[in-house]
Motif scaffolding. Sequence first.
Motif, short mmCIF file in Angstrom:
data_model
loop_
_atom_site.label_atom_id
_atom_site.label_comp_id
_atom_site.label_asym_id
_atom_site.label_seq_id
_atom_site.Cartn_x
_atom_site.Cartn_y
_atom_site.Cartn_z
N GLY A 195 -104.97 -37.40 -44.07
CA GLY A 195 -104.77 -35.45 -43.79
C GLY A 195 -103.96 -35.22 -42.67
N THR A 196 -103.28 -36.14 -41.97
CA THR A 196 -102.65 -36.04 -40.20
C THR A 196 -101.22 -35.55 -41.51
N VAL A 197 -100.61 -36.05 -42.65
CA VAL A 197 -99.39 -35.71 -42.90
C VAL A 197 -99.26 -35.13 -43.60
N TRP A 198 -100.34 -34.25 -44.46
CA TRP A 198 -100.44 -34.37 -45.95
C TRP A 198 -99.43 -33.32 -46.00
N ASN A 199 -99.36 -31.88 -45.37
CA ASN A 199 -99.34 -30.42 -45.19
C ASN A 199 -97.70 -30.53 -44.82
N VAL A 200 -97.75 -31.60 -43.49
CA VAL A 200 -95.63 -31.33 -43.25
C VAL A 200 -95.38 -32.40 -43.78
#
Length: 223
Positions: free
Chosen positions: A56-61
Motif C-alpha cells: 500500500g505504501t508503494v503501490w501508487n508511486v
Amino acid sequence: MFFLFIIQRVAITLKDVFKMKHKSTTYLFILTLVIGLTYQMLPYTPLSDFVLSIIGTVWNVILAFGAGYFLLRRTFLEQFKHFRFIVLLWGVPFVILTGVFFSFIYAAIFGQPTTNSIGETITVQMVFLQVPFMLMGEELLSTNLLLALQKKGFSFLWSSIICSVLFALWHIPAYGFHPAQLLITLMPARLALNFVWKKSNSVWVSWICHFLYDGLGFISFFR
C-alpha cells in the motif's frame, strides 16, 4: 446544484477521453484511474497486514510513475526537473489555509466531519517512512491526469477540476461515503495543490505542500 454540474461535466469529459486520438494520453488517463481504483481494493485482498502495509505504501508511486514514464515520458519527467522555492514559500500557507477554510465551511454547515480512518493506526514512524511515498503516489496520480487532459487540449481549469473531483472520490475508503464532505473539503485542497504544481512546474513543490498539509492533520491524532 453546483456539485451536480461538476459531476455531470466530469462524466462528459470521461466520455470524451475515450474518444481521444492519441492513444498514449488515452491509456495514461485510463491506466491512472485503474491504478487509483485498484489501490482502494487492496484492503479486501487476503494479504497479511505487514505485506499490505508495504504494498500500500508503494503501490501508487511505483505504478503511477511507470505509467507516466512509459506513456508520456518527456512531459512527465519535466515536472521532476524543476523546483521553485518562491512558489513553495507561498504555496504551503496557500494550501493549508485553503484546506482549513473549506473544512471550517463544511463544519459550519453540516457539523463535525468524518475523520480519516488512518488516524486509528497512524504512528510517527508511518508519518516519516510511509506517508511521504503514499503522498507522492497521490501527486503522480493527480499530475498524470492533469498532463493527459491538458495534452488533449483541455484547459488547466477543467483539467484541475476533473482531477480534483476524482481525487476527492478516491478518498471514500478513508472517510466513508460522504460525497459532500469529500467535495467540499478535499476538492479545494487538491485544486490548490494543482495550482501550486502548475506555477512551479514541479511535483516536488506540490508534494512538500501536500506532506506539510497532511502532517498538520496528523498532529491531532497524537494528542
